[in-house]
Structure formats: structure tokens, C-alpha cells
Design an enzyme around this catalytic site. Structure first.
Site, PDB file in Angstrom:
ATOM      1  N   TRP A  14       0.812  -1.225   0.000  1.00  0.00           N
ATOM      2  CA  TRP A  14       0.000   0.000   0.000  1.00  0.00           C
ATOM      3  C   TRP A  14       0.843   1.273   0.000  1.00  0.00           C
ATOM      4  O   TRP A  14       0.331   2.356  -0.227  1.00  0.00           O
ATOM      5  CB  TRP A  14      -0.933   0.007   1.226  1.00  0.00           C
ATOM      6  CG  TRP A  14      -2.062  -0.967   1.169  1.00  0.00           C
ATOM      7  CD1 TRP A  14      -2.238  -2.005   0.287  1.00  0.00           C
ATOM      8  CD2 TRP A  14      -3.212  -0.986   2.030  1.00  0.00           C
ATOM      9  NE1 TRP A  14      -3.414  -2.655   0.560  1.00  0.00           N
ATOM     10  CE2 TRP A  14      -4.033  -2.057   1.624  1.00  0.00           C
ATOM     11  CE3 TRP A  14      -3.616  -0.198   3.119  1.00  0.00           C
ATOM     12  CZ2 TRP A  14      -5.241  -2.359   2.261  1.00  0.00           C
ATOM     13  CZ3 TRP A  14      -4.806  -0.502   3.767  1.00  0.00           C
ATOM     14  CH2 TRP A  14      -5.612  -1.577   3.326  1.00  0.00           C
ATOM     15  N   LYS A  15       2.129   1.143   0.314  1.00  0.00           N
ATOM     16  CA  LYS A  15       3.016   2.308   0.426  1.00  0.00           C
ATOM     17  C   LYS A  15       2.407   3.304   1.436  1.00  0.00           C
ATOM     18  O   LYS A  15       1.798   2.869   2.404  1.00  0.00           O
ATOM     19  CB  LYS A  15       3.254   2.917  -0.959  1.00  0.00           C
ATOM     20  CG  LYS A  15       3.698   1.841  -1.969  1.00  0.00           C
ATOM     21  CD  LYS A  15       4.230   2.360  -3.270  1.00  0.00           C
ATOM     22  CE  LYS A  15       4.653   1.180  -4.135  1.00  0.00           C
ATOM     23  NZ  LYS A  15       5.291   1.582  -5.385  1.00  0.00           N
ATOM     24  N   HIS A  98      12.643  -2.240  -0.237  1.00  0.00           N
ATOM     25  CA  HIS A  98      11.909  -1.678  -1.368  1.00  0.00           C
ATOM     26  C   HIS A  98      12.732  -0.557  -2.007  1.00  0.00           C
ATOM     27  O   HIS A  98      13.405   0.195  -1.304  1.00  0.00           O
ATOM     28  CB  HIS A  98      10.540  -1.149  -0.915  1.00  0.00           C
ATOM     29  CG  HIS A  98       9.651  -0.850  -2.080  1.00  0.00           C
ATOM     30  ND1 HIS A  98       9.733   0.330  -2.775  1.00  0.00           N
ATOM     31  CD2 HIS A  98       8.703  -1.605  -2.703  1.00  0.00           C
ATOM     32  CE1 HIS A  98       8.858   0.293  -3.780  1.00  0.00           C
ATOM     33  NE2 HIS A  98       8.226  -0.870  -3.759  1.00  0.00           N
ATOM     34  N   GLU A 170      11.665  -6.204  -8.636  1.00  0.00           N
ATOM     35  CA  GLU A 170      10.948  -4.984  -8.999  1.00  0.00           C
ATOM     36  C   GLU A 170      11.897  -4.041  -9.748  1.00  0.00           C
ATOM     37  O   GLU A 170      12.643  -3.282  -9.119  1.00  0.00           O
ATOM     38  CB  GLU A 170      10.435  -4.274  -7.745  1.00  0.00           C
ATOM     39  CG  GLU A 170       9.443  -5.093  -6.950  1.00  0.00           C
ATOM     40  CD  GLU A 170       8.465  -4.197  -6.191  1.00  0.00           C
ATOM     41  OE1 GLU A 170       7.265  -4.427  -6.339  1.00  0.00           O
ATOM     42  OE2 GLU A 170       8.902  -3.270  -5.488  1.00  0.00           O
ATOM     43  N   SER A 216       4.055  -2.000 -11.824  1.00  0.00           N
ATOM     44  CA  SER A 216       2.914  -1.741 -12.714  1.00  0.00           C
ATOM     45  C   SER A 216       2.158  -3.013 -13.099  1.00  0.00           C
ATOM     46  O   SER A 216       1.636  -3.115 -14.209  1.00  0.00           O
ATOM     47  CB  SER A 216       3.360  -0.972 -13.965  1.00  0.00           C
ATOM     48  OG  SER A 216       3.898   0.290 -13.595  1.00  0.00           O
ATOM     49  N   GLY A 237       1.560  -2.506  -6.262  1.00  0.00           N
ATOM     50  CA  GLY A 237       1.414  -1.188  -5.647  1.00  0.00           C
ATOM     51  C   GLY A 237       0.041  -0.620  -5.951  1.00  0.00           C
ATOM     52  O   GLY A 237      -0.966  -0.971  -5.338  1.00  0.00           O
ATOM     53  N   GLY A 238      -0.020   0.257  -6.949  1.00  0.00           N
ATOM     54  CA  GLY A 238      -1.252   0.986  -7.273  1.00  0.00           C
ATOM     55  C   GLY A 238      -2.500   0.129  -7.378  1.00  0.00           C
ATOM     56  O   GLY A 238      -3.545   0.481  -6.817  1.00  0.00           O
TER      57      GLY A 238
END
Ligand code: 13P
Length: 255
Positions: A14-15, A98, A170, A216, A237-238
Site C-alpha cells: 500500500w506504500k 523496497h 521490482e 505496474s 502497488g497501485g
């Protein structure tokens, strides 16, 4: 190398997103959408959402992780959180190394190694992130960069402990950019990581290792990436911030 024997792991990172109310809404929406997943489902949330995530996911198939931890058990480290503090709460996973921590917060291969050791000693499962920058890829040193990151991070980690480590490849140039590595580019590096672990440990350990792709990943490209021989899941992520998108990626990983 035995893809069928490895259970895929789809983890959301979720960052620095979602306050408690937003976290509650997202997890509540997510629970029924992912309940039939035939893969492991993890959400890694900001520290301030961990309590909410743990209580809402109790009795579900969703596991909870943090996004970092410090290497000392306690002490004068203002602003930091120890691995023991996480396990005491019931947190099961932690993301370490990360690229955003390497880029913005002075994380080095050496501090990654210290955090990995502390997390494993505390009983956590580690999602270890590695990846090259665009400049490194263009200079043709992707494998060298990845090898250094993996070798330093895993120094002193036993084969038994490695069963609690997931490596997430990543590529920095693919994170949050909408630019995904192709299925083949991602698989090539994931395969390199598995072969390297085979040389550092043994073939059996390498065959059992979960190697994720992250950068992505979305409902449109997940199925292609996840079908590759050496891609055992994703660090998202997003797309993990939208329950339907996250659920769609989980469906693509369920086999
Ligand atoms: P995006 O999926 O937003 O590109 O982020 C990937 C990532 O950094 C997961 O850790």
C-alpha cells in the site's frame, strides 16, 4: 523448475496510502472478492493501519504485512519500528529493501541485510525487494546489480530461514510508471534470481523459492506475467489500492 509445486503469493504494497477509515473500507470490500483465492493473499500496510488490518482479516484468507522494520529489537531509534513489535501484534510478513526506501531513505544492501536478519529472527516472513534502475539496465549490468543485492541481503540466511523469504524482482523503471517489464524480461531476471539461489544454496531450495514480479502489475498484464515459469506471484502497488483490480490479479494467480 517445478512452478506447479510453488503456491503463488499475491501481495499488496500500500506504500504511504490509506488512513484507518480508508483501510477499513478497502479491506471490507476486498474480503468477499478474494475469499476463494487459490494463492496466498497478503496486504502490506502502513504501520498505522496494521491494527485495523489484523482485526478485519481475522478468520479470512488475507494475511497482513508491514512495509519495513528496524534491525534492533528496541532502543534509541526515534521513528523506527522493530521486527519484534510487529510479531507481537500478529503481523506475519514484512517488505524489506523496497526501491523507494533505497532511493529516498538511505537504505543500502548492508542495512537491508541487517533488517532481513532481524525479521527472520523475530519469526517474520520477508518479502525482499531487488531491482535495477533504468540506467543500470541500459548499461547492461542488470544481473550484476541483482546478484549483489541478493548475495548481500541473504548473507548468513540459512536454507531453513530462506523458506520464509520471498524475493520480489521490482525493476525500478517499472514502479509506478505504468511501464511494465515484458513477460520475457521479468521472467529472465526471475530465472536468474532462482539460478543464483541454486548456486548459493542448492537446487531444491531454489526450486521451492517464491520469486515475485512487481512494477505496474495490473489486471490487464497479470495473467501473462503470472503464467511465466519463474514468476510465482506479484508485489502490487497501485492496483492493490482498488479491491476489484487486486481481486482480478488474484484470480489470474489462482490455478
Ligand atoms: P506499482 O504496482 O504501483 O508499480 O508499484 C509496484 C511496487 O513498488 C510494489 O512494491
Amino acid at each position: 523448475m517445478n512452478k506447479a509445486l510453488r503456491r503463488a503469493v499475491i501481495a499488496g504494497n500500500w506504500k504511504m496510502n490509506k488512513n484507518r477509515a480508508e483501510a477499513r473500507a478497502l479491506i471490507t470490500e476486498m474480503i468477499p472478492l478474494v475469499k476463494d483465492a487459490d494463492c496466498d493473499v497478503v496486504i502490506c500496510t502502513p504501520y498505522t493501519d496494521l491494527e485495523t488490518a489484523l482485526s478485519l482479516t481475522e478468520g479470512t484468507n488475507i494475511k497482513v504485512g508491514a512495509e519495513n522494520c528496524h534491525w534492533a529489537p528496541s532502543g534509541a531509534f526515534t521513528g523506527e519500528i522493530s521486527a519484534d513489535m510487529l510479531t507481537e501484534m500478529g503481523v506475519e510478513y514484512v517488505v524489506i529493501g523496497h526501491s523507494e526506501r533505497r532511493q529516498y531513505f538511505g537504505e543500502t544492501n548492508e542495512t537491508v541485510q541487517k533488517r532481513v536478519r532481524a525479521a527472520l529472527s523475530a519469526g517474520l516472513k520477508v518479502i525482499l525487494c531487488v531491482g535495477e534502475t533504468l540506467a543500470e539496465r541500459e548499461a547492461g549490468i542488470t544481473e550484476e546489480v541483482i546478484a549483489i543485492q541478493v548475495k548481500i541481503a541473504l548473507a548468513g540466511v540459512s536454507a531453513e530461514e530462506l523458506s520464509r523469504v520471498i524475493i520480489a524482482y521490482e525493476p525500478v523503471w517499472a514502479i509506478g510508471t505504468g511501464k511494465t517489464a515484458t513477460d520475457e524480461q521479468a521472467n529472465e531476471v526471475n530465472h536468474f534470481i532462482r539460478s543464483l539461489v541454486g548456486r548459493l544454496y542448492d537446487e531444491k531450495t531454489a526450486a521451492a523459492l517464491t520469486v515475485q514480479y512487481g512494477g505496474s502489475m495490473n489486471p490487464g498484464n497479470a495473467a501473462g506475467l503470472l503464467a511465466m515459469e519463474d514468476i510465482d506471484g506479484g508485489l502490487i502497488g497501485g492496483a492493490s489500492l482498488k479491491a476489484p483490480d487486486f481481486a482480478e490479479i488474484i484470480r489470474a494467480a489462482s490455478r
